[in-house]
Design a protein around this motif. Structure first.
Motif, PDB file in Angstrom:
ATOM      1  N   THR A 124       0.647  -1.219   0.218  1.00 49.64           N
ATOM      2  CA  THR A 124       0.168   0.361  -0.436  1.00 49.64           C
ATOM      3  C   THR A 124       0.771   1.557  -0.221  1.00 49.64           C
ATOM      4  N   MET A 125       1.728   1.104   0.621  1.00 52.30           N
ATOM      5  CA  MET A 125       2.856   2.884   0.815  1.00 52.30           C
ATOM      6  C   MET A 125       3.170   2.260  -0.372  1.00 52.30           C
ATOM      7  N   ALA A 126       4.108   0.916  -0.915  1.00 52.22           N
ATOM      8  CA  ALA A 126       5.075   1.871  -2.179  1.00 52.22           C
ATOM      9  C   ALA A 126       3.365   2.046  -3.414  1.00 52.22           C
ATOM     10  N   ASP A 127       2.733   1.848  -3.291  1.00 49.18           N
ATOM     11  CA  ASP A 127       1.629   2.182  -4.283  1.00 49.18           C
ATOM     12  C   ASP A 127       1.464   4.478  -3.591  1.00 49.18           C
TER      13      ASP A 127
ATOM     14  N   ARG B 114      -1.569  -6.450  -7.819  1.00 47.70           N
ATOM     15  CA  ARG B 114      -1.425  -6.170  -9.109  1.00 47.70           C
ATOM     16  C   ARG B 114      -2.814  -5.218  -9.347  1.00 47.70           C
ATOM     17  N   VAL B 115      -3.441  -5.939  -8.669  1.00 46.72           N
ATOM     18  CA  VAL B 115      -5.110  -5.234  -8.898  1.00 46.72           C
ATOM     19  C   VAL B 115      -4.869  -3.389  -8.281  1.00 46.72           C
ATOM     20  N   ARG B 116      -4.494  -3.511  -6.594  1.00 47.09           N
ATOM     21  CA  ARG B 116      -3.724  -2.258  -5.667  1.00 47.09           C
ATOM     22  C   ARG B 116      -2.865  -1.399  -7.129  1.00 47.09           C
ATOM     23  N   MET B 117      -1.759  -2.073  -7.979  1.00 50.48           N
ATOM     24  CA  MET B 117      -1.026  -1.524  -8.812  1.00 50.48           C
ATOM     25  C   MET B 117      -2.078  -0.808 -10.329  1.00 50.48           C
ATOM     26  N   GLN B 118      -3.198  -1.128 -10.132  1.00 50.04           N
ATOM     27  CA  GLN B 118      -3.947  -0.887 -11.300  1.00 50.04           C
ATOM     28  C   GLN B 118      -3.930   0.022 -11.825  1.00 50.04           C
TER      29      GLN B 118
ATOM     30  N   ALA C   4      -0.869   4.918   4.931  1.00 45.05           N
ATOM     31  CA  ALA C   4      -0.024   4.230   3.600  1.00 45.05           C
ATOM     32  C   ALA C   4      -1.796   4.052   2.894  1.00 45.05           C
ATOM     33  N   ALA C   5      -2.908   3.876   3.118  1.00 43.82           N
ATOM     34  CA  ALA C   5      -3.856   3.875   2.494  1.00 43.82           C
ATOM     35  C   ALA C   5      -4.648   4.242   2.535  1.00 43.82           C
ATOM     36  N   GLU C   6      -4.319   5.488   2.941  1.00 50.07           N
ATOM     37  CA  GLU C   6      -4.948   6.874   2.653  1.00 50.07           C
ATOM     38  C   GLU C   6      -4.272   7.530   1.042  1.00 50.07           C
TER      39      GLU C   6
ATOM     40  N   GLY D 271       1.364  11.251   6.361  1.00 46.07           N
ATOM     41  CA  GLY D 271       2.609  11.268   6.434  1.00 46.07           C
ATOM     42  C   GLY D 271       3.301  10.377   5.221  1.00 46.07           C
ATOM     43  N   VAL D 272       2.610  10.213   3.984  1.00 45.99           N
ATOM     44  CA  VAL D 272       2.951   9.969   3.202  1.00 45.99           C
ATOM     45  C   VAL D 272       4.214  10.487   2.543  1.00 45.99           C
ATOM     46  N   ARG D 273       3.776  12.092   2.111  1.00 52.54           N
ATOM     47  CA  ARG D 273       4.856  13.069   2.047  1.00 52.54           C
ATOM     48  C   ARG D 273       5.885  13.799   3.092  1.00 52.54           C
TER      49      ARG D 273
END
Ligand SMILES: Nc1nc2c(ncn2[C@@H]2O[C@H](COP(=O)(O)OP(=O)(O)O)[C@@H](O)[C@H]2O)c(=O)[nH]1
Ligand SMILES: [Mg+2]
Length: 334
Positions: A65-68, A101-105, A232-234, A238-240
């Motif tokens: 999720t974080m990678a995405d 794969r679905v997530r990174m679609q 990460a899901a949102e 924190g991702v920034r």
């Protein structure tokens, strides 16, 4: 590799890149020439190396999720992002793991995103060598960001440091996580901590505990390991900050000279790995027929060290004999 393939690679075609990585996995001898041609055609002005970011942590902590989320953010900054999902336990290779794969679609049609899972099958010398090779290729092709996510647990968490410039350890506010992190000896490999699922109760506590623990440990060559709370899901909270911490770590590595140090260390380790992979393959082949003149009839009375000397002697004659001229140019000696 054929000329046309190199041109496709240089144009950034995803399929050519996937094929080239398959060749790396198979340790195709043509790979070296491909890399040389890529380097030759690279503009002199481009000298930035890829930033290789390792994502590690327990299964379910939110690494994919974080990678995405990071991919999304870096794309907004105009950076090209390659994601390598490394699973030493998986026999599958080539495609991404279904859920991921679905997530990174949403990145599927973006030529600035490349996703690849690196499994164990078909890798002569193992997943670690193949991953190093893939990173080397992506760097030559000028991909700015390379994310290496470890899917498995245990050894793979430690192996990730062998390829990454910056290691992000992802943890969650689950029961006893802080203690587990210390136990696994993972503090030493972390350049940055992400306390993910910060929307769940207990995140503040884990963040605080980690910071307290890190205060007591000595900084790594002048780098103070930051702890970032993320959702990460949102994809926002924190991702920034995490991306900023990753960029800051890169600057630190460059300024301190640690980056070129890490690159050189990685090269040394890679060569050692290749030597052992080749020697192992050679010895396995040689002894496959029973190795009549090398191994005694009575296995109990064997001297394995002596037998290994003999095998290495043959390895030397076969392997280095042909390459003696090249070796002397490499070492500058004749
Ligand atoms: N509540 C919450 N769930 C999350 C967060 N990030 C990821 N998840 C969920 O955690 C689960 C595991 O995530 P995944 O990225 O597959 O974890 P991985 O095994 O470490 O790659 C999925 O159901 C995600 O939707 C977060 O920040 N908060
Ligand atoms: Mg995952």
């Amino acid at each position: 590799m054929w000329r046309v393939e190199i041109e496709s690679l240089l144009r950034g075609e995803t399929r050519a890149l996937a094929r080239a990585i398959s060749q790396i996995e198979a340790r195709d001898p043509g790979v070296g020439e491909t890399l040389e041609r890529i380097w030759d055609s690279r503009p002199q002005s481009v000298d930035l190396s890829s930033q290789v970011v390792g994502l590690t942590g327990p299964p379910g902590s939110g690494k994919s999720t974080m990678a995405d989320s990071l991919t999304q953010l870096w794309r907004e900054q105009g950076l090209r992002v390659a994601v390598l999902a490394v699973d030493p336990n998986s026999p599958f290779t080539g495609g991404a793991i279904l859920g991921d794969r679905v997530r990174m679609q949403r990145h599927a049609l973006d030529p600035g995103v490349f996703i690849r899972s690196m499994g164990a099958r078909g890798h002569l010398g193992g997943v670690s060598l193949a991953t190093r090779g893939a990173v080397r290729l992506l760097d030559a092709l000028g991909w700015e960001m390379v994310l290496v996510e470890t899917v498995g647990v245990g050894q793979s968490e430690l192996e990730i440091c062998e390829v990454a410039d910056s290691v992000v350890v992802v943890t969650t506010p689950g029961a006893g996580d802080g203690v587990q992190v210390i136990k696994a000896g993972i503090t030493e490999i972390a350049d940055i901590f992400a306390v993910n699922k910060a929307d769940l109760p207990g995140a503040d506590r884990v963040t605080r505990d980690l910071r307290d623990m890190l205060r007591l440990s000595t900084p790594k060559a002048g780098w103070k390991v930051p702890v970032v709370a993320t959702v990460a899901a949102e994809g926002v909270t924190g991702v920034r900050e995490l991306a900023a911490a990753i960029a800051a770590h890169r600057s630190h590595l460059e300024a301190s000279g640690e980056l070129s140090e890490r690159l050189r260390r990685r090269l040394r380790e890679e060569v050692v790995e290749l030597v052992s992979a080749r020697a192992r393959a050679f010895a396995t082949d040689l002894l496959a027929g029973g190795g009549p003149e090398l191994l005694p009839e009575d296995a109990r009375r064997a001297d394995p060290e002596r037998a290994a000397d003999l095998v290495l002697g043959k390895f030397h004659n076969q392997g280095l004999g042909a390459d003696a001229a090249e070796l002397s140019t490499l070492t500058g000696r004749s």
